[in-house]
Design an enzyme around this catalytic site. Structure first.
Site, PDB file in Angstrom:
ATOM      1  CG  PHE A   1      -1.841   1.225   1.215  1.00  0.00           C
ATOM      2  CD1 PHE A   1      -3.142   1.103   0.738  1.00  0.00           C
ATOM      3  CD2 PHE A   1      -1.410   2.473   1.645  1.00  0.00           C
ATOM      4  CE1 PHE A   1      -3.990   2.212   0.694  1.00  0.00           C
ATOM      5  CE2 PHE A   1      -2.257   3.584   1.588  1.00  0.00           C
ATOM      6  CZ  PHE A   1      -3.547   3.444   1.124  1.00  0.00           C
TER       7      PHE A   1
ATOM      8  CE  LYS B   1      -0.570   6.009   7.603  1.00  0.00           C
ATOM      9  NZ  LYS B   1      -1.937   5.859   8.028  1.00  0.00           N
TER      10      LYS B   1
ATOM     11  CG  ASP C   1       5.608   3.924   1.551  1.00  0.00           C
ATOM     12  OD1 ASP C   1       5.604   4.531   2.640  1.00  0.00           O
ATOM     13  OD2 ASP C   1       4.620   3.872   0.797  1.00  0.00           O
TER      14      ASP C   1
ATOM     15  CB  THR D   1       0.355  25.618  -3.884  1.00  0.00           C
ATOM     16  OG1 THR D   1      -0.242  25.677  -5.174  1.00  0.00           O
ATOM     17  CG2 THR D   1       0.130  26.944  -3.183  1.00  0.00           C
TER      18      THR D   1
END
Ligand code: FES
Lengths: 457, 457
Positions: B175, B315, B284, B339
């Site tokens: 995931f 997280k 990851d 941005t």
């Protein structure tokens, strides 16, 4: 700063949580919500819910609370529990979330829309809006929302029919973000796109109008008709290719792409084309939304009751997200989902920003200073026809073209050294993006300095 | 609350800005940075820089400051200018940004990495890490970093060679997020992927180990060898297909996919395979990073000096982002850009979180309570062999399998009604994700309650 142990008053979700879930269900898919929380009362390892149940938390907002709730060291820093405890909004929202979202985002909902999904930035807003359109389109194709076994197994390995060959139609010069789904619809500058794999999706021409719009109505109408025709051709062509267009995405004014405008007629016709071909119509107001065109949403200038199926936003709204028609809501929880689903601390700020906009009539101010700004640009353009052209704008959302890229950049630097901060966009435009409190006298400060810069050039 | 007008002390960027740009240049690509700002002193329409230049701001952080800087109404709400004025970090960072990032993110940088790029969530962290790998890979293929005219023109219309057919190799059960690039590497549950178009990228099997790992070393080594072989086959196959693997992405422990572990040997071999085939290696750590495995990064358990080319996080780190080797830095500004590029208010919190972790020796606490938790799970599993199996974990990052999905969900609800909040993952696992302040006595509170729930089942 921890509690002694759990303390339970009701089963979970308790009555107050159930009531709030029902309330929020009017606005969002609430299928993933466990219960509503009282983050002020939560401490250390214990999460307290709105029914005063205190639970030992071994899940911690999908593993995202590093040192427990309301740690004194963090509270000392921020003095506000909303800032210290970022919730996983999709599953454990705070008590005031439905109320805050009603008084903030829903109070400025586009015509015909009563549902909003918060996100964290423009890119995840658009990515999730695209996903919502794909889900909606596939369910429409199926005639029901029960995926086949083949759908379920193929989607796990990125293959059709589970991961279908659907497309989003976008416009040359458009900008919708930089994550890979968004980027497949972005066509502003090569530096944004080079070297990143993409999708074979249709790209229509955006009208290239002549300004001032009032003086070229006939030429501009022709140009818009040409683009609309191309849109229909592309929809048909991509359907034949086996990559049907699930949605059309467009900015009311192409911003990064050089402040390109189109007429209300163009957008009304485009909305009809989307309808006719069964494509969702997504208006990306990430840059235009929030008041700088003189209306809260730029699409309000089109004068339509039913302007879009999806309207996405971010930037001036401080939180990201998108409004959508009821039928664009994903049919199941966890389809449109991520850890944070936005950030309530930004909603808090937004509510206050909206209060200020109303209290100080800032949209009227924008109209007033926007008019002064555009008139000033027209005058400068008449004065310096060799350097300036194509002044254009709506509210303070204005732009002007400069002779060439090099001159543009030198004007930007010179203006900055005299105390005016401007941005470029497109190949050789300068864009004006002041705050909503930019008054007429600020316009004059700018025009004086810009005049000096041009005179010395 | 506005200033009278611009006031300029130096040309822009002034000496202090230049000094800070140099400093930040050690950590990030600073090509897009205009100058550094003093957000405390900025007010209304005026942005003040670190050289005390005061500029009329008609660009407003890429159009994202709705009612000017430090509006009193917002300050009243938050009493902290960092929270009120979210900067466009990539172009106008605050003065303390290099310092804050050094004392926070860089102080916990993975071995061999001195550069970090902040982002706002796990998805944009991974999307941009993928983009960095694609850019790096294409420049490697070219032998230089000057795109051809064909590259530049084709990328605008989503076509090769500008948008090349490159791929990221991921693992079944992995995931990595839900935006469309990330989603093409996510293979946890069909509800995450169904109906969303995807890329034809290679998916390798993740080792399916037997637990406790110590008791099945031989079987597990065989299973890992099988998966590694498959990885090499896929890399070769996709190269032949004309979709070369630019990078491999993997979690140190597959979290959403059911808490699947693999041995340090497996990861060391995988890292070598990546190296051998010229693919970037991306770890990851969005869910595993931040201390819950007993080390700050889960990959530290592999004992490598050079564990990865890219490590992404979010997280528990509160801000998103990724660390990377020098060569993975995009060669030009605005290629990795958006941005906000993160949110300094989260960095502020992170710096304090790291202080608390050090002051209170929380990583040691995690080891201690993790051991108690896993031992407790082993005991329960021996007591209820018909219901529980495959207890596993590292630190407090633990999980256990339940007989079936229905039993799992009923146990979760019953535990909750007794005051313990747990999460599921995979098909039928329960995952433990407490905060770092979860002590041994919290473990015992949990075990007692969970024992009660199981006894009554
Ligand atoms: S993609 Fe929007 S915050 Fe990360």
């Amino acid at each position: 700063f921890d509690y002694d142990g759990p303390s339970m008053k009701t089963s979970v979700p308790g009555p107050r949580s159930q009531e709030l879930t029902k309330q929020l269900g009017e606005i969002q898919n609430v299928g993933a919500i466990n219960f509503f929380c009282n983050y002020e009362e939560s401490r250390g390892n214990y999460l307290v819910d709105v029914d005063s149940n205190r639970m030992l938390d071994i899940y911690t907002q999908i593993s995202s609370i590093p040192i427990g709730y309301n740690h004194p060291a963090l509270l000392k820093l921020m003095a506000n529990s909303t800032l210290v405890n970022r919730p996983a909004l999709g599953i454990l929202p705070p008590e005031n979330f439905p109320e805050k979202i009603t008084e903030s985002l829903l109070s400025v909902a586009p015509s015909g829309m009563t549902r909003v999904q918060t996100m964290a930035c423009g890119s995840c807003s658009n990515e999730n809006a695209y996903k919502a359109m794909f889900i909606w389109y596939r369910n429409k194709e199926r005639g029901h929302n029960i995926p086949s076994d083949e759908d379920l197994s193929t989607c796990m390995i990125n293959q059709a029919p589970g991961c279908p060959d659907l497309s989003i139609l976008s416009f040359m010069g458009g900008f919708h973000g930089r994550t890979m789904g968004c980027l497949a619809t972005t066509h502003s500058k090569s530096v944004h796109k080079l070297d990143v794999p993409s999708f074979d999706w249709p790209i229509a021409p955006f009208p290239r109008l002549q300004y001032p719009l009032e003086e070229f109505t006939k030429e501009n109408a022709q140009e818009e008709a040409r683009c609309l025709e191309e849109v229909e051709d592309l929809i048909v062509k991509w359907r034949q290719k086996g990559k049907p267009v699930a949605g059309i995405v467009i900015e009311p004014i192409q911003a990064e792409g050089g402040d390109n405008h189109a007429s209300p007629d163009f957008f009304r016709s485009l909305r009809n084309i989307a309808h006719k071909h069964g494509c969702a119509f997504h208006v990306d107001e990430v840059q235009t939304g929030g008041g700088s065109t003189g209306k809260f949403w730029a699409h309000e200038h089109w004068g339509m009751d039913d302007p879009a199926d999806i309207v996405s936003f971010s930037k001036k709204l401080l939180t990201g997200g998108y409004y959508h028609k009821d039928e664009l809501q994903a049919d199941k929880p966890y389809r449109i989902f991520n850890t944070w689903m936005g950030d309530p601390s930004k909603n808090l700020l937004l509510a206050e920003v909206l209060n200020v906009i109303r209290r100080e009539n800032l949209l009227e101010e924008v109209m007033r200073s926007g008019k002064a700004l555009l008139n000033g640009l027209y005058e400068l353009q008449a004065q310096y026809p060799g350097i300036l052209s194509r002044a254009r704008g709506q509210g303070t959302f204005c732009a002007i073209d400069i002779r060439d890229d090099a001159t543009r950049n030198s004007l930007l630097l010179k203006a900055r050294d005299k105390g005016v901060l401007l941005g470029g966009c497109g190949d050789r435009s300068i864009r004006f993006r002041p705050a909503l409190i930019f008054k007429e006298y600020h316009v004059h400060i700018f025009l004086n300095i810009f005049n000096d810069v041009l005179a010395q050039h």
